[in-house]
Design a protein around this motif. Structure first.
Motif, PDB file in Angstrom:
ATOM      1  N   SER A   1     -25.885  36.594  22.513  1.00  0.00           N
ATOM      2  CA  SER A   1     -24.547  36.742  23.095  1.00  0.00           C
ATOM      3  C   SER A   1     -24.068  35.452  23.756  1.00  0.00           C
ATOM      4  O   SER A   1     -22.867  35.220  23.877  1.00  0.00           O
ATOM      5  N   LEU A   2     -25.007  34.593  24.163  1.00  0.00           N
ATOM      6  CA  LEU A   2     -24.640  33.328  24.800  1.00  0.00           C
ATOM      7  C   LEU A   2     -24.061  32.330  23.807  1.00  0.00           C
ATOM      8  O   LEU A   2     -23.318  31.418  24.193  1.00  0.00           O
ATOM      9  N   VAL A   3     -24.403  32.470  22.540  1.00  0.00           N
ATOM     10  CA  VAL A   3     -23.966  31.484  21.533  1.00  0.00           C
ATOM     11  C   VAL A   3     -23.058  32.084  20.470  1.00  0.00           C
ATOM     12  O   VAL A   3     -22.553  31.367  19.602  1.00  0.00           O
ATOM     13  N   GLU A   4     -22.839  33.392  20.536  1.00  0.00           N
ATOM     14  CA  GLU A   4     -22.135  34.075  19.443  1.00  0.00           C
ATOM     15  C   GLU A   4     -20.750  33.495  19.189  1.00  0.00           C
ATOM     16  O   GLU A   4     -20.317  33.362  18.050  1.00  0.00           O
ATOM     17  N   GLU A   5     -20.037  33.124  20.253  1.00  0.00           N
ATOM     18  CA  GLU A   5     -18.682  32.586  20.065  1.00  0.00           C
ATOM     19  C   GLU A   5     -18.701  31.160  19.524  1.00  0.00           C
ATOM     20  O   GLU A   5     -17.664  30.622  19.133  1.00  0.00           O
ATOM     21  N   HIS A   6     -19.880  30.553  19.480  1.00  0.00           N
ATOM     22  CA  HIS A   6     -20.009  29.185  18.936  1.00  0.00           C
ATOM     23  C   HIS A   6     -20.777  29.191  17.613  1.00  0.00           C
ATOM     24  O   HIS A   6     -21.439  28.211  17.267  1.00  0.00           O
ATOM     25  N   GLN A   7     -20.681  30.269  16.849  1.00  0.00           N
ATOM     26  CA  GLN A   7     -21.507  30.433  15.662  1.00  0.00           C
ATOM     27  C   GLN A   7     -21.396  29.266  14.693  1.00  0.00           C
ATOM     28  O   GLN A   7     -22.408  28.757  14.199  1.00  0.00           O
ATOM     29  N   ASP A   8     -20.175  28.827  14.417  1.00  0.00           N
ATOM     30  CA  ASP A   8     -19.992  27.740  13.446  1.00  0.00           C
ATOM     31  C   ASP A   8     -20.641  26.452  13.939  1.00  0.00           C
ATOM     32  O   ASP A   8     -21.269  25.722  13.172  1.00  0.00           O
TER      33      ASP A   8
END
Length: 370
Positions: free
Chosen positions: A13-20
């Motif tokens: 959840s800490l990195v999900e918005e930075h997947q790309d």
């Protein structure tokens, strides 16, 4: 495994918005430390990035379902043999993956997350390796194109003959590499036939806007060309023990696995009523309707309903195929098989939920190509 699953989901959840960005960093790190690995990957990496992330998320989400977790990873391991993955590559991938997530997670990332991912990845790698080792088949088959027919501006039906027997079940899908035109790029397509004695396999392909492989298969592939076909995957198969009537919902070239399942049914079905709903934007995209109608004329248990969403003069049903299904029924006691674009499948599943069709009776195959 509950505590491990919690740590993995928290950290993801800490990195999900930075997947790309995570995926881009992961590949950059891996290729920088081991440049020789770049040759295993396609020139165009966009879809490869999304597939990595899909595999990660699926593995994390299935941790608490050991049977599903095991089957998924063993299948993934078998499938990855087509990329020439060797056992030593797994350690490299694991290290790069954890470093990429750590780099984008911020200050909340701690040593407990590091250890959780190291432990989980060790399990993931061992199951993938076990799946690869247990498969007696080759990593892929060469197949010759023996027929290629354009059915619409962007749709082709092609038939291939593998050089060695390739076993699959009706409703499964296969990965294809168009070796001559797009090397190292693999995309999944469902056979449009059940296994045949002559071993030929038929595929239905739509060329999408930026689809490197689909465009090559439709517009450039010729009879006599060779392609690579990898091992079958997928669970949208028939349960011969079921006595329930069945409904098949297909959008566009999602008709392919439906045709495969229908062909299997023609070999043994005597008691189940089968309803096919086939939708497209225009009548030209109902590219295989003539054959469907021939099947319906031959087998009394089969009925076919067609619909167009953007063709007001079409004499059949109008609207999205998911809405058309809702006009018929009731369907609570039927087995459902749904195949088409991600958007079409999502809409159909929503409709079936509103119609109170139990989810355990629904199998689906969603496809897209960026």
């Amino acid at each position: 495994m509950g505590d491990l699953a919690r740590l993995l989901k928290e950290s993801w959840s800490l990195v999900e918005e930075h997947q790309d960005k995570v995926a881009g960093y992961f590949y950059a790190r891996m290729f920088l430390s081991h440049p020789d690995l770049r040759d295993l990957f396609p020139v165009h990496m966009d879809v490869q990035r999304t597939r990595l992330l899909h595999a990660i998320v699926t593995a994390v989400q299935t941790l608490e379902d050991p049977e599903k977790f095991d089957d998924y990873l063993r299948g993934l391991g078998r499938d990855h043999r087509k990329f020439h993955v060797e056992p030593e590559h797994y350690e490299i991938v694991g290290g790069a993956l954890i470093e990429a997530m750590r780099s984008f997670a911020g200050e909340q990332w701690g040593v407990d997350y590091d250890q959780a991912w190291a432990d989980a990845y060790a399990v993931i790698a061992s199951k993938m390796l076990a799946g690869a080792d247990a498969d007696p088949n080759p990593p892929y088959w060469y197949a010759e194109v023996v027929a290629h027919e354009r059915r619409a501006q962007d749709i082709a039906v092609l038939t291939v003959l593998p050089m060695q027997p390739l076993e699959f079940r009706a409703g499964q899908y296969l990965s294809i590499e168009c070796t001559k035109y797009q090397p190292r790029l693999w995309r999944t397509y469902s056979p449009a036939n059940a296994p045949r004695r002559d071993n030929t396999i038929e595929f239905h392909v739509r060329a999408v806007g930026a689809g490197w492989v689909s465009s090559a298969l439709v517009r450039r592939l010729q009879v006599g060309d060779m392609i690579k076909v990898a091992a079958p995957m997928g669970t949208m198969t028939l349960d011969r023990r079921s006595t329930r009537d069945a409904v098949f919902v297909a959008g566009g070239t999602g008709l392919a696995p439906v045709k495969s399942l229908l062909e299997e049914l023609t070999r043994y079905n005597r008691t189940r009523w089968v309803h096919v709903f086939f939708g497209a934007r225009t009548r030209d995209e109902l590219y295989d309707l003539a054959d469907l109608n021939r099947l319906a004329a031959r087998y009394p248990w089969l009925s076919v309903v067609t619909a167009c969403s953007d063709d007001p003069t079409f004499p059949g049903e109008q609207g999205n195929i998911s809405d058309v299904v809702a006009r018929y029924g009731p369907w609570q006691e039927h087995d459902f098989f749904v195949s088409g674009s991600g958007r079409m499948v999502k809409a159909t599943l929503k409709t079936l939920a509103e119609l109170q069709v139990p989810s355990v009776r629904i199998k689906y195959d969603s496809f897209t190509e960026a």
